[in-house]
Scaffold this motif. Structure first.
Motif, PDB file in Angstrom:
ATOM      1  N   GLN A 146      78.388 -71.391  89.718  1.00 30.71           N
ATOM      2  CA  GLN A 146      79.787 -71.516  90.124  1.00 30.71           C
ATOM      3  C   GLN A 146      80.651 -71.976  88.943  1.00 30.71           C
ATOM      4  O   GLN A 146      81.738 -71.435  88.717  1.00 30.71           O
ATOM      5  CB  GLN A 146      79.900 -72.487  91.286  1.00 30.71           C
ATOM      6  N   LEU A 147      80.171 -72.960  88.187  1.00 29.69           N
ATOM      7  CA  LEU A 147      80.923 -73.464  87.038  1.00 29.69           C
ATOM      8  C   LEU A 147      81.134 -72.379  85.998  1.00 29.69           C
ATOM      9  O   LEU A 147      82.229 -72.227  85.444  1.00 29.69           O
ATOM     10  CB  LEU A 147      80.212 -74.653  86.387  1.00 29.69           C
ATOM     11  N   ASN A 198      85.921 -78.322  85.803  1.00 29.91           N
ATOM     12  CA  ASN A 198      85.553 -77.612  87.029  1.00 29.91           C
ATOM     13  C   ASN A 198      84.477 -78.356  87.811  1.00 29.91           C
ATOM     14  O   ASN A 198      84.488 -78.347  89.043  1.00 29.91           O
ATOM     15  CB  ASN A 198      85.131 -76.180  86.725  1.00 29.91           C
ATOM     16  N   LEU A 199      83.560 -79.023  87.116  1.00 29.81           N
ATOM     17  CA  LEU A 199      82.569 -79.832  87.823  1.00 29.81           C
ATOM     18  C   LEU A 199      83.265 -80.972  88.557  1.00 29.81           C
ATOM     19  O   LEU A 199      82.948 -81.260  89.711  1.00 29.81           O
ATOM     20  CB  LEU A 199      81.502 -80.366  86.861  1.00 29.81           C
ATOM     21  N   SER A 200      84.224 -81.582  87.906  1.00 28.85           N
ATOM     22  CA  SER A 200      84.985 -82.657  88.533  1.00 28.85           C
ATOM     23  C   SER A 200      85.712 -82.147  89.781  1.00 28.85           C
ATOM     24  O   SER A 200      85.664 -82.776  90.843  1.00 28.85           O
ATOM     25  CB  SER A 200      85.990 -83.241  87.536  1.00 28.85           C
ATOM     26  N   LYS A 201      86.342 -81.006  89.649  1.00 22.60           N
ATOM     27  CA  LYS A 201      87.079 -80.417  90.777  1.00 22.60           C
ATOM     28  C   LYS A 201      86.140 -80.116  91.951  1.00 22.60           C
ATOM     29  O   LYS A 201      86.467 -80.381  93.100  1.00 22.60           O
ATOM     30  CB  LYS A 201      87.771 -79.131  90.312  1.00 22.60           C
ATOM     31  N   ASN A 202      84.953 -79.598  91.648  1.00 25.42           N
ATOM     32  CA  ASN A 202      84.019 -79.188  92.695  1.00 25.42           C
ATOM     33  C   ASN A 202      83.237 -80.344  93.321  1.00 25.42           C
ATOM     34  O   ASN A 202      82.684 -80.194  94.405  1.00 25.42           O
ATOM     35  CB  ASN A 202      83.046 -78.140  92.152  1.00 25.42           C
ATOM     36  N   THR A 203      83.161 -81.477  92.631  1.00 25.44           N
ATOM     37  CA  THR A 203      82.370 -82.602  93.136  1.00 25.44           C
ATOM     38  C   THR A 203      83.231 -83.802  93.517  1.00 25.44           C
ATOM     39  O   THR A 203      82.713 -84.771  94.073  1.00 25.44           O
ATOM     40  CB  THR A 203      81.348 -83.070  92.075  1.00 25.44           C
ATOM     41  N   SER A 204      84.516 -83.762  93.165  1.00 28.60           N
ATOM     42  CA  SER A 204      85.426 -84.902  93.373  1.00 28.60           C
ATOM     43  C   SER A 204      84.968 -86.148  92.623  1.00 28.60           C
ATOM     44  O   SER A 204      85.245 -87.276  93.043  1.00 28.60           O
ATOM     45  CB  SER A 204      85.596 -85.204  94.865  1.00 28.60           C
ATOM     46  N   MET A 208      75.557 -74.576  91.628  1.00 27.92           N
ATOM     47  CA  MET A 208      76.710 -75.215  90.995  1.00 27.92           C
ATOM     48  C   MET A 208      76.849 -74.743  89.546  1.00 27.92           C
ATOM     49  O   MET A 208      77.967 -74.515  89.077  1.00 27.92           O
ATOM     50  CB  MET A 208      76.598 -76.746  91.042  1.00 27.92           C
ATOM     51  N   GLU A 231      83.749 -69.923  87.323  1.00 27.89           N
ATOM     52  CA  GLU A 231      85.101 -70.480  87.418  1.00 27.89           C
ATOM     53  C   GLU A 231      85.705 -70.824  86.056  1.00 27.89           C
ATOM     54  O   GLU A 231      86.924 -70.920  85.938  1.00 27.89           O
ATOM     55  CB  GLU A 231      85.093 -71.758  88.262  1.00 27.89           C
ATOM     56  N   SER A 232      84.867 -71.017  85.056  1.00 32.28           N
ATOM     57  CA  SER A 232      85.350 -71.571  83.793  1.00 32.28           C
ATOM     58  C   SER A 232      85.869 -70.545  82.797  1.00 32.28           C
ATOM     59  O   SER A 232      86.399 -70.916  81.763  1.00 32.28           O
ATOM     60  CB  SER A 232      84.243 -72.420  83.155  1.00 32.28           C
TER      61      SER A 232
END
Length: 179
Positions: A24-25, A54-60, A21, A28-29
């Protein structure tokens, strides 16, 4: 923004969501720093916004919830790295009421270019405290996490309610009570 805020955030992400993660962050960032941070460096606040979003987007998980959890984590960082700040206090309200006039003064000695929020004490009683948070960065949820962990550290129960004074979260009233 000071690098310790970035390094500890990525450490928290790794602990909670794994190294994949973190990678990934960073990918993506689109970070100017390329995600290479040192604790004493200074980095663009926009990078933190990008990482958290992006963490919010990836973890909901909502950004506010992530910031609050990060604030709780960061209290442990302060306790580990700067125990002298915490050792001076006997209870959570005493510590919280000293943020502006003592703790932030000491932080500026260590990090002279740190851009810290301000906390204005509106009312202080034996079992309650009303403070106004002000910051262009609108990270009051991070502050809420720090405050919640302060009560846990002193093994006390408390309630902390927030009320946005400015719609964008740059000015927030904290109503804090010892239970």
């Amino acid at each position: 923004m000071k690098g310790i805020v970035f390094t500890e955030f990525l450490e928290l992400v790794e602990d909670k969501f794994g190294l994949e993660m973190v990678d990934q962050l960073i990918q993506e960032s689109d970070l100017k720093s390329k995600g290479i941070y040192t604790a004493v460096g200074t980095y663009d606040f926009a990078e933190m916004l990008s990482l958290v979003s992006n963490l919010s987007k990836n973890t909901s998980i909502a950004v506010d919830q992530l910031l609050c959890v990060y604030g709780e984590h960061f209290f442990d960082v302060l306790k580990r790295d700067y125990p002298q700040f915490i050792a001076l206090y006997d209870d959570p309200l005493e510590m919280l009421s000293s943020i502006e006039n003592h703790i932030h003064v000491e932080v500026r000695k260590i990090y002279p270019d740190a851009e810290l929020p301000t906390f204005e004490i509106i009312e202080k009683k034996e079992n309650s405290l009303i403070m106004i948070y002000r910051s262009n960065r609108a990270l009051h949820q991070f502050g809420l996490g720090l405050m919640r962990k302060t009560f846990l550290h002193f093994d006390e129960k408390g309630s902390i309610d927030t009320e946005n004074i400015a719609k964008d979260g740059t000015e927030v009233r904290f109503n804090i009570k010892r239970l």
